[in-house]
Design a protein around this motif. Structure first.
Motif, PDB file in Angstrom:
ATOM      1  N   MET A 117       0.848  -1.194   0.000  1.00  0.00           N
ATOM      2  CA  MET A 117       0.000   0.000   0.000  1.00  0.00           C
ATOM      3  C   MET A 117       0.886   1.248   0.000  1.00  0.00           C
ATOM      4  O   MET A 117       1.342   1.698   1.036  1.00  0.00           O
ATOM      5  CB  MET A 117      -0.909   0.010   1.235  1.00  0.00           C
ATOM      6  N   GLN A 118       1.139   1.778  -1.182  1.00  0.00           N
ATOM      7  CA  GLN A 118       1.989   2.947  -1.319  1.00  0.00           C
ATOM      8  C   GLN A 118       1.162   4.133  -1.801  1.00  0.00           C
ATOM      9  O   GLN A 118       0.438   4.043  -2.795  1.00  0.00           O
ATOM     10  CB  GLN A 118       3.125   2.674  -2.322  1.00  0.00           C
ATOM     11  N   ILE A 119       1.253   5.260  -1.094  1.00  0.00           N
ATOM     12  CA  ILE A 119       0.508   6.456  -1.475  1.00  0.00           C
ATOM     13  C   ILE A 119       1.106   7.050  -2.737  1.00  0.00           C
ATOM     14  O   ILE A 119       2.310   7.308  -2.812  1.00  0.00           O
ATOM     15  CB  ILE A 119       0.534   7.499  -0.343  1.00  0.00           C
ATOM     16  N   ASP A 120       0.266   7.256  -3.745  1.00  0.00           N
ATOM     17  CA  ASP A 120       0.661   7.932  -4.979  1.00  0.00           C
ATOM     18  C   ASP A 120       0.125   9.359  -4.888  1.00  0.00           C
ATOM     19  O   ASP A 120      -1.070   9.603  -5.066  1.00  0.00           O
ATOM     20  CB  ASP A 120       0.067   7.199  -6.189  1.00  0.00           C
ATOM     21  N   HIS A 121       1.007  10.305  -4.591  1.00  0.00           N
ATOM     22  CA  HIS A 121       0.561  11.674  -4.323  1.00  0.00           C
ATOM     23  C   HIS A 121      -0.085  12.318  -5.548  1.00  0.00           C
ATOM     24  O   HIS A 121      -1.062  13.069  -5.420  1.00  0.00           O
ATOM     25  CB  HIS A 121       1.737  12.528  -3.846  1.00  0.00           C
ATOM     26  N   GLU A 122       0.437  12.016  -6.720  1.00  0.00           N
ATOM     27  CA  GLU A 122      -0.149  12.584  -7.943  1.00  0.00           C
ATOM     28  C   GLU A 122      -1.563  12.044  -8.167  1.00  0.00           C
ATOM     29  O   GLU A 122      -2.483  12.785  -8.498  1.00  0.00           O
ATOM     30  CB  GLU A 122       0.738  12.255  -9.144  1.00  0.00           C
ATOM     31  N   LYS A 123      -1.734  10.730  -7.931  1.00  0.00           N
ATOM     32  CA  LYS A 123      -3.051  10.116  -8.108  1.00  0.00           C
ATOM     33  C   LYS A 123      -4.045  10.650  -7.080  1.00  0.00           C
ATOM     34  O   LYS A 123      -5.193  10.958  -7.419  1.00  0.00           O
ATOM     35  CB  LYS A 123      -2.941   8.596  -7.986  1.00  0.00           C
ATOM     36  N   THR A 124      -3.617  10.751  -5.820  1.00  0.00           N
ATOM     37  CA  THR A 124      -4.546  11.233  -4.788  1.00  0.00           C
ATOM     38  C   THR A 124      -4.929  12.691  -5.030  1.00  0.00           C
ATOM     39  O   THR A 124      -6.063  13.083  -4.757  1.00  0.00           O
ATOM     40  CB  THR A 124      -3.933  11.089  -3.384  1.00  0.00           C
ATOM     41  N   GLN A 125      -4.012  13.492  -5.570  1.00  0.00           N
ATOM     42  CA  GLN A 125      -4.350  14.874  -5.889  1.00  0.00           C
ATOM     43  C   GLN A 125      -5.393  14.930  -6.998  1.00  0.00           C
ATOM     44  O   GLN A 125      -6.340  15.725  -6.943  1.00  0.00           O
ATOM     45  CB  GLN A 125      -3.096  15.649  -6.305  1.00  0.00           C
ATOM     46  N   GLN A 126      -5.251  14.061  -7.988  1.00  0.00           N
ATOM     47  CA  GLN A 126      -6.227  14.006  -9.076  1.00  0.00           C
ATOM     48  C   GLN A 126      -7.591  13.563  -8.557  1.00  0.00           C
ATOM     49  O   GLN A 126      -8.627  14.099  -8.949  1.00  0.00           O
ATOM     50  CB  GLN A 126      -5.741  13.060 -10.173  1.00  0.00           C
ATOM     51  N   LEU A 127      -7.587  12.568  -7.659  1.00  0.00           N
ATOM     52  CA  LEU A 127      -8.845  12.098  -7.076  1.00  0.00           C
ATOM     53  C   LEU A 127      -9.509  13.197  -6.254  1.00  0.00           C
ATOM     54  O   LEU A 127     -10.728  13.378  -6.304  1.00  0.00           O
ATOM     55  CB  LEU A 127      -8.586  10.866  -6.198  1.00  0.00           C
ATOM     56  N   ALA A 128      -8.696  13.926  -5.476  1.00  0.00           N
ATOM     57  CA  ALA A 128      -9.250  15.007  -4.661  1.00  0.00           C
ATOM     58  C   ALA A 128      -9.902  16.072  -5.540  1.00  0.00           C
ATOM     59  O   ALA A 128     -10.996  16.561  -5.241  1.00  0.00           O
ATOM     60  CB  ALA A 128      -8.152  15.625  -3.798  1.00  0.00           C
ATOM     61  N   GLU A 129      -9.261  16.416  -6.640  1.00  0.00           N
ATOM     62  CA  GLU A 129      -9.815  17.430  -7.537  1.00  0.00           C
ATOM     63  C   GLU A 129     -11.059  16.910  -8.255  1.00  0.00           C
ATOM     64  O   GLU A 129     -11.942  17.688  -8.625  1.00  0.00           O
ATOM     65  CB  GLU A 129      -8.751  17.861  -8.542  1.00  0.00           C
ATOM     66  N   THR A 130     -11.131  15.584  -8.440  1.00  0.00           N
ATOM     67  CA  THR A 130     -12.296  14.993  -9.100  1.00  0.00           C
ATOM     68  C   THR A 130     -13.517  15.005  -8.200  1.00  0.00           C
ATOM     69  O   THR A 130     -14.628  15.335  -8.629  1.00  0.00           O
ATOM     70  CB  THR A 130     -11.993  13.545  -9.529  1.00  0.00           C
ATOM     71  N   TYR A 131     -13.327  14.650  -6.917  1.00  0.00           N
ATOM     72  CA  TYR A 131     -14.462  14.459  -6.020  1.00  0.00           C
ATOM     73  C   TYR A 131     -14.717  15.625  -5.072  1.00  0.00           C
ATOM     74  O   TYR A 131     -15.771  15.683  -4.450  1.00  0.00           O
ATOM     75  CB  TYR A 131     -14.262  13.177  -5.204  1.00  0.00           C
ATOM     76  N   ASP A 132     -13.780  16.539  -4.945  1.00  0.00           N
ATOM     77  CA  ASP A 132     -13.957  17.678  -4.050  1.00  0.00           C
ATOM     78  C   ASP A 132     -14.115  18.931  -4.893  1.00  0.00           C
ATOM     79  O   ASP A 132     -13.148  19.474  -5.430  1.00  0.00           O
ATOM     80  CB  ASP A 132     -12.754  17.807  -3.106  1.00  0.00           C
ATOM     81  N   SER A 133     -15.341  19.413  -4.999  1.00  0.00           N
ATOM     82  CA  SER A 133     -15.622  20.578  -5.840  1.00  0.00           C
ATOM     83  C   SER A 133     -14.912  21.833  -5.346  1.00  0.00           C
ATOM     84  O   SER A 133     -14.742  22.786  -6.108  1.00  0.00           O
ATOM     85  CB  SER A 133     -17.136  20.832  -5.905  1.00  0.00           C
ATOM     86  N   GLU A 134     -14.491  21.821  -4.065  1.00  0.00           N
ATOM     87  CA  GLU A 134     -13.864  23.016  -3.497  1.00  0.00           C
ATOM     88  C   GLU A 134     -12.442  23.240  -4.010  1.00  0.00           C
ATOM     89  O   GLU A 134     -11.885  24.314  -3.833  1.00  0.00           O
ATOM     90  CB  GLU A 134     -13.863  22.921  -1.972  1.00  0.00           C
ATOM     91  N   ILE A 135     -11.833  22.202  -4.624  1.00  0.00           N
ATOM     92  CA  ILE A 135     -10.498  22.399  -5.217  1.00  0.00           C
ATOM     93  C   ILE A 135     -10.489  22.008  -6.690  1.00  0.00           C
ATOM     94  O   ILE A 135      -9.430  21.783  -7.275  1.00  0.00           O
ATOM     95  CB  ILE A 135      -9.411  21.609  -4.453  1.00  0.00           C
TER      96      ILE A 135
END
Length: 674
Positions: free
Chosen positions: A1-19
């Protein structure tokens, strides 16, 4: 289980309308990026080397926030679906009117610090220019909040402003003389009771710094270390990935006060693993959503609302952090037990040795990442200001990132972290300014006292009705009145949470509802924690449950069903606030703390949560019959209720179900082959 910071940033921008920003041309993207980093650098510098004068500091922060909002959020959703087409009327893909509005709002915000020396002579007697500037700011603030967060909060603010202006038309107790527009602008713009009030002040002074710390701590590998630790502790047992989600989100919550950021970071790893071992998709997403909202109640950061308590309660932050320890522990314990019983009922496996991380290797590489967190907590515990603690933590992250050879923080990573930290500040900054309008109306009209009177009168009427049925020996009239007031307050928090973000919800309710609870004898810190906890339910309460919808998107599950599952898993957040109101010793840092009351309450809650989790999961030692679930649910509520007598009564009620579970479990083991 390795955090992919680029992927998580993309997911955050996809699901969080505030960013989620609209597409920008290359030049506009660079301008926005530089402004975001400049905003982060401004806060980092002032945290370590001294804040500016109050009006100037808040003004600079708000000028950055509002200007950026009009550059990165489009007027309508259509702006997000098309590629940027730079033209003379849309430089960098941003319409010319948005560039002009951004500049005009920066001017109106910085106008107050500029005239600060003359402000005392103009409050109560504003010049026409003051009214014009204030009017532009109020309208721009409402529109900026609508773009960043949607309609609900601006509509609430406009209703309050209408109440301030047209008080004569309201009925009964709510009626007042009304105010002219110049008087409203004077109060909202020229005083510290409105836009430049406590809400913007806390975001500019505390919240921003801790969000930036969380982003940097995750980038240098501290979040990964927490996940590896959680996987090692819980991963091998039945339904291991779900338990990793609970433990991991609890630990990751110490870094991130954002439910959605927590969900996409931890969930990108745990949700696929939960589905792989057999959890239904909606349950896997619900576990992650409910776990992620716990990040806002997990010390030491606890989200933005915890820092607002500093200003409202006038107590040190470490006292608030200590008060949050055991309610957060009970929340995650209740979730863990539901996940455990669900896994046992379905016969789900844990992680295999190949799927487990090597904790020794992870610690060998990442132990330095603990230094910034320990530094932050140490400075907080020493009694220094929270923003100085955040400055030390951020500096520690930068130094560790530079010198740790196993996960080095490059200049590009540092730049992106400062950019990301500022992104998370835009929506909450606009919300803080808009909530300042609501608080301003409350202080201008005195409506808070009127609402308190209405709530208390209604609660007393309901208590009188209930008292005719419930004997005085079981519940006094005073306790029934308080319970009715708590139910009304909690219901309003949940309803508002369907459209208003957690921080804004807390600010409104703490202005309107918390004083009512204090009048009924609730300790102030318990009253604030009550509305804080119920406000957080917004992220897992359908129909607007941002964390649940983000998790559902990653799991491919039905969002509404996921929200309902997350709400059920997070039911502890609905129950525990009632407990610490009636038994404030659970918060530890309260007046009249009683060790006996603390241990009785904590023990009763843990036993009750086990019983309630079993009732929800339909399983304890074996599958549960309907009558067993009913007895366990009733026994759980009695056991959770503060007091030794109610706890013993609850155990007595649940005893037949518990005995039957033991008998059935032994019978199954005896019938098993071999």
């Amino acid at each position: 289980m390795q955090i992919d910071h680029e992927k998580t940033q993309q997911l955050a921008e996809t699901y969080d309308s505030e960013i989620r920003f609209r597409p920008l041309g290359k030049t506009a993207a660079w301008i926005v990026s530089l402004l975001l980093v400049a905003l982060s650098l401004f806060h980092y510098y002032t945290a370590g080397f001294g804040l500016l004068r109050e009006a100037t500091h808040r003004g600079v922060h708000l000028a950055f926030v509002l200007s950026l909002i009009f550059l990165v959020f489009g007027f309508s959703k259509a702006h997000y679906r098309r590629e940027p087409r730079p033209a003379w009327y849309a430089p960098g893909g941003v319409p010319l009117y948005d560039w002009l509005i951004a500049a005009l709002l920066a001017l109106t915000v910085l106008y107050i610090p500029y005239i600060f020396e003359d402000l005392a002579y103009r409050v109560g007697n504003p010049l026409p220019l003051d009214v014009a500037m204030g009017s532009i700011l109020i309208v721009g603030l409402l529109e900026g909040t609508r773009r960043a967060m949607g309609w609900p909060l601006p509509i609430i603010a406009m209703v309050f402003l209408a109440y301030a202006a047209f008080g004569r038309v309201f009925p009964g107790l709510l009626q007042h003389a009304g105010n002219s527009w110049a008087q409203i602008v004077n109060h909202m713009y020229l005083t510290s009771q409105g836009v430049y009030g406590v809400a913007v002040g806390v975001v500019a002074t505390y919240v921003f710094h801790f969000v930036l710390f969380g982003v940097l701590a995750t980038r240098i590998g501290l979040g990964q270390l927490f996940l590896d630790t959680a996987s090692t502790i819980a991963g091998r047992y039945a339904g291991g990935p779900a338990k990793v989600s609970v433990f991991g989100s609890a630990m990751f919550g110490m870094l991130s006060g954002s439910s959605v950021a927590n969900a996409v970071t931890v969930g990108s790893l745990t949700i696929p693993a939960m589905i792989r071992v057999g959890y239904p998709r909606h349950f896997a997403a619900g576990v992650e959503a409910a776990s992620s909202t716990g990040g806002q109640i997990t010390p030491p950061i606890m989200g933005a609302a915890a820092f607002l308590m500093i200003e409202f309660l006038g107590i040190p932050y470490q006292q608030i952090a200590i008060a949050g320890i055991f309610p957060a522990l009970l929340y995650f314990f209740g979730m863990f037990m539901q996940v455990h019983f669900e896994a046992r009922r379905e016969g789900l496996r844990g992680l295999t040795a190949e799927e487990m991380p090597r904790l020794r290797e992870s610690f060998r590489q990442r132990w330095p990442t603990l230094i910034p967190l320990l530094l932050l907590v140490g400075v907080l515990a020493s009694g220094r200001t929270p923003y100085l603690a955040a400055f030390c933590g951020i500096t520690g992250c930068i130094l560790v990132g530079w010198f740790n050879p196993h996960q080095r923080l490059r200049w590009r990573d540092l730049y992106e972290a400062f950019e990301t930290g500022a992104k998370y500040a835009l929506a909450v900054g606009a919300a803080a300014g808009t909530v300042g309008l609501i608080i301003g109306v409350v202080t201008l009209t005195g409506v808070g006292f009127k609402i308190s009177f209405i709530v208390i009168s209604t609660a007393q009427w309901l208590a009188a009705g209930a008292g005719a049925v419930i004997p005085e020996a079981l519940a006094s009239t005073q306790a029934l009145t308080l319970a009715a007031a708590l139910c009304m307050t909690g219901l309003v928090c949940i309803v508002m949470g369907c459209g208003v973000p957690t921080t804004a919800n807390y600010l409104i309710m703490v202005t309107v509802a918390a004083p009512t609870l204090v009048q009924l004898g609730v300790q102030p810190i318990a009253a604030h924690f009550f509305v804080f906890y119920f406000g957080i339910l917004a992220d897992i309460t359908p129909p607007v449950a941002l964390a649940a919808y983000a998790a559902a998107g990653m799991a491919g599950s039905d969002p509404f069903r996921t929200g309902n599952t997350a709400f059920r898993l997070g039911i502890t957040k609905l129950i525990v606030p009632f407990v610490f109101v009636f038994s404030p010793s659970l918060l530890i840092s309260v007046k009249g703390f009683s060790p006996y009351e603390f241990w009785v309450t904590l023990t009763g809650c843990m036993i009750g949560l086990v019983l309630l989790s079993a009732a929800f999961s339909r399983y304890m030692l074996v599958g549960m019959k309907a009558w067993e679930r009913l007895l366990c649910a009733v026994g759980a509520l009695l056991t959770i209720a503060p007091g030794l007598a109610s706890g013993l009564l609850g155990l007595a009620v649940a005893a037949p179900a518990l005995v039957n579970q033991v008998v059935q479990a032994r019978a199954q083991r005896g019938a098993a082959p071999g």
